[in-house]
Design a protein around this motif. Structure first.
Motif, PDB file in Angstrom:
ATOM      1  N   ARG A 108     -11.605  -9.039   1.043  1.00  0.00           N
ATOM      2  CA  ARG A 108     -11.429  -8.083   0.582  1.00  0.00           C
ATOM      3  C   ARG A 108     -12.011  -7.099   1.218  1.00  0.00           C
ATOM      4  O   ARG A 108     -12.762  -5.715   0.112  1.00  0.00           O
ATOM      5  CB  ARG A 108     -12.242  -8.834  -0.353  1.00  0.00           C
TER       6      ARG A 108
ATOM      7  N   SER B 148     -10.769   2.170  -9.334  1.00  0.00           N
ATOM      8  CA  SER B 148     -11.354   1.809 -10.465  1.00  0.00           C
ATOM      9  C   SER B 148     -11.667   2.065 -10.626  1.00  0.00           C
ATOM     10  O   SER B 148     -11.772   2.268 -12.415  1.00  0.00           O
ATOM     11  CB  SER B 148     -12.250   1.131  -9.055  1.00  0.00           C
TER      12      SER B 148
ATOM     13  N   PHE C  42      -8.497   2.165  -3.857  1.00  0.00           N
ATOM     14  CA  PHE C  42      -9.255   1.514  -4.718  1.00  0.00           C
ATOM     15  C   PHE C  42     -10.724   2.502  -5.369  1.00  0.00           C
ATOM     16  O   PHE C  42     -10.787   1.902  -6.549  1.00  0.00           O
ATOM     17  CB  PHE C  42      -9.656   0.033  -3.953  1.00  0.00           C
ATOM     18  N   SER C  43     -11.400   2.763  -5.004  1.00  0.00           N
ATOM     19  CA  SER C  43     -12.723   3.403  -5.383  1.00  0.00           C
ATOM     20  C   SER C  43     -11.705   4.695  -6.462  1.00  0.00           C
ATOM     21  O   SER C  43     -12.669   4.680  -7.998  1.00  0.00           O
ATOM     22  CB  SER C  43     -13.800   4.085  -4.246  1.00  0.00           C
TER      23      SER C  43
ATOM     24  N   LEU D  23      -3.429  -6.445  -5.100  1.00  0.00           N
ATOM     25  CA  LEU D  23      -4.517  -7.017  -4.699  1.00  0.00           C
ATOM     26  C   LEU D  23      -4.506  -9.061  -4.837  1.00  0.00           C
ATOM     27  O   LEU D  23      -5.293  -8.872  -3.852  1.00  0.00           O
ATOM     28  CB  LEU D  23      -5.355  -7.174  -6.440  1.00  0.00           C
TER      29      LEU D  23
ATOM     30  N   LYS E 232      -7.413   1.554   6.152  1.00  0.00           N
ATOM     31  CA  LYS E 232      -8.123   0.963   5.723  1.00  0.00           C
ATOM     32  C   LYS E 232      -8.977   1.491   4.681  1.00  0.00           C
ATOM     33  O   LYS E 232      -9.189   1.371   3.824  1.00  0.00           O
ATOM     34  CB  LYS E 232      -9.107   0.020   6.498  1.00  0.00           C
TER      35      LYS E 232
ATOM     36  N   TYR F 200       1.090  -1.355   0.331  1.00  0.00           N
ATOM     37  CA  TYR F 200       0.185   0.412  -0.309  1.00  0.00           C
ATOM     38  C   TYR F 200       0.833   1.227  -0.428  1.00  0.00           C
ATOM     39  O   TYR F 200       0.758   2.272  -0.759  1.00  0.00           O
ATOM     40  CB  TYR F 200      -1.030  -0.210   1.200  1.00  0.00           C
TER      41      TYR F 200
ATOM     42  N   LEU G  37     -11.012  -2.920   0.242  1.00  0.00           N
ATOM     43  CA  LEU G  37     -11.106  -3.105  -1.398  1.00  0.00           C
ATOM     44  C   LEU G  37     -12.460  -2.410  -1.220  1.00  0.00           C
ATOM     45  O   LEU G  37     -13.147  -0.800  -1.647  1.00  0.00           O
ATOM     46  CB  LEU G  37     -11.045  -3.626  -2.001  1.00  0.00           C
ATOM     47  N   TYR G  38     -13.984  -3.055  -0.591  1.00  0.00           N
ATOM     48  CA  TYR G  38     -14.968  -2.412  -0.295  1.00  0.00           C
ATOM     49  C   TYR G  38     -15.947  -2.012   0.741  1.00  0.00           C
ATOM     50  O   TYR G  38     -15.416  -2.633   1.242  1.00  0.00           O
ATOM     51  CB  TYR G  38     -15.651  -3.726  -1.546  1.00  0.00           C
TER      52      TYR G  38
ATOM     53  N   PHE H 266     -14.222 -10.772  -7.514  1.00  0.00           N
ATOM     54  CA  PHE H 266     -13.409  -9.321  -6.441  1.00  0.00           C
ATOM     55  C   PHE H 266     -15.001  -9.049  -5.415  1.00  0.00           C
ATOM     56  O   PHE H 266     -14.419  -8.676  -4.129  1.00  0.00           O
ATOM     57  CB  PHE H 266     -13.385  -8.482  -7.502  1.00  0.00           C
TER      58      PHE H 266
ATOM     59  N   ILE I 242      -7.417   2.894   1.949  1.00  0.00           N
ATOM     60  CA  ILE I 242      -7.385   1.741   1.217  1.00  0.00           C
ATOM     61  C   ILE I 242      -8.544   2.138   0.071  1.00  0.00           C
ATOM     62  O   ILE I 242      -8.783   1.941  -1.000  1.00  0.00           O
ATOM     63  CB  ILE I 242      -7.153   0.136   1.602  1.00  0.00           C
ATOM     64  N   GLN I 243      -9.423   1.516   1.099  1.00  0.00           N
ATOM     65  CA  GLN I 243     -10.885   2.271   0.539  1.00  0.00           C
ATOM     66  C   GLN I 243     -10.755   3.071  -0.998  1.00  0.00           C
ATOM     67  O   GLN I 243     -11.465   2.868  -1.906  1.00  0.00           O
ATOM     68  CB  GLN I 243     -11.963   2.002   1.312  1.00  0.00           C
TER      69      GLN I 243
END
Length: 273
Positions: free
Chosen positions: A235, A77, A73-74, A41, A66, A18, A238-239, A263, A69-70
């Motif tokens: 996961r 993506s 990743f958003s 990933l 955390k 990260y 990520l979400y 995912f 990271i979210q």
């Protein structure tokens, strides 16, 4: 998957990768940057067991990073979807490009196929009209639903991504039209006409997802189904994830925890009749 190191070591690997990503001079789609994301990933594979994943997630360093990271990743993506949307729009043969070069094409095909079969199996009446919330710049789920002869409407709060998605749809399926709605789903009150509503994994954080679930329950018709893409084990880094209790007062009908290269996990619920 056999793990040859400890929970603490795995958490340290996640934090290290990260840090490598956040140290990039610019968040852009390059081979080197994609290599860093893939290494990251791979550390979050759903093949790790639940006990191991719970231990990793409980590490203080992981709890601290955390939210970052979210958010990262958003952003990544969205950037990746826009990158591929532009490629598809500019291509003379967008369908072939998508099938042969887009790395996650088969993932979307399998995941959406699983969801479609599930809603048909669970439905007490004909399923025809669906709404995809958070369709984004690359509406591959919506196109898969369209290919299954469903009537699809797309909704996204980001107008530029929505318009990119519309252009991608026109490039890939010029013979069929989908509706594209620019709005915040929590301001979209006309939901009675939909047999199923899909909620994309990256729509909102945990707090916003709670608000969305409450709004959907209030405005969807009784008997309609809700497909929620969420996360499991590592996961969840990520979400923004949602569990069974987070779907109340919807009635949970199916829970699918996915492994390997998938995912997202899947929750399917129904508004009681």
């Amino acid at each position: 998957m056999t793990i040859s190191h400890s929970v603490e070591t795995h958490a340290a690997h996640i934090a290290h990768e990260y840090k490598n990503i956040t140290a990039m001079s610019k968040l852009e789609i390059t081979p080197d940057n994609m290599s860093k994301f893939h290494r990251f990933l791979d550390l979050l594979s759903n093949e790790h067991g639940s006990e191991f994943a719970t231990g990793v997630l409980a590490q203080p360093d992981i709890q601290q990073i955390k939210p970052g990271i979210q958010h990262l990743f958003s952003q990544a993506s969205s950037l990746y979807e826009r990158h591929w949307a532009q490629r598809l729009i500019k291509s003379e043969d967008s369908a072939t490009l998508l099938r042969q070069e887009y790395p996650y094409f088969q993932h979307y095909e399998r995941a959406t196929g699983l969801e479609i079969n599930a809603i048909y199996s669970l439905a007490n009446e004909t399923v025809k009209n669906v709404l995809m919330v958070g369709s984004g710049a690359l509406p591959l789920t919506s196109l898969a639903l369209l290919n299954a002869d469903l009537v699809v409407e797309n909704l996204d709060i980001n107008q530029s991504d929505l318009m990119l998605g519309k252009a991608v749809s026109e490039a890939l399926r010029p013979d069929k039209n989908m509706t594209f709605i620019h709005n915040d789903v929590c301001k979209q009150d006309q939901l009675q006409q939909y047999d199923v509503i899909w909620l994309a994994a990256l729509v909102g954080d945990e707090k916003i997802k709670d608000q969305i679930i409450k709004h959907l329950f209030e405005h969807m018709r009784p008997g309609a189904q809700l497909v929620v893409r969420t996360a499991y084990n590592l996961r969840t880094l990520l979400y923004p994830s949602i569990d069974e209790s987070g779907l109340l007062p919807f009635a949970l009908k199916l829970k699918v925890q996915t492994y390997a290269d998938n995912f997202h996990s899947i929750l399917i619920a129904q508004k009681p009749v």
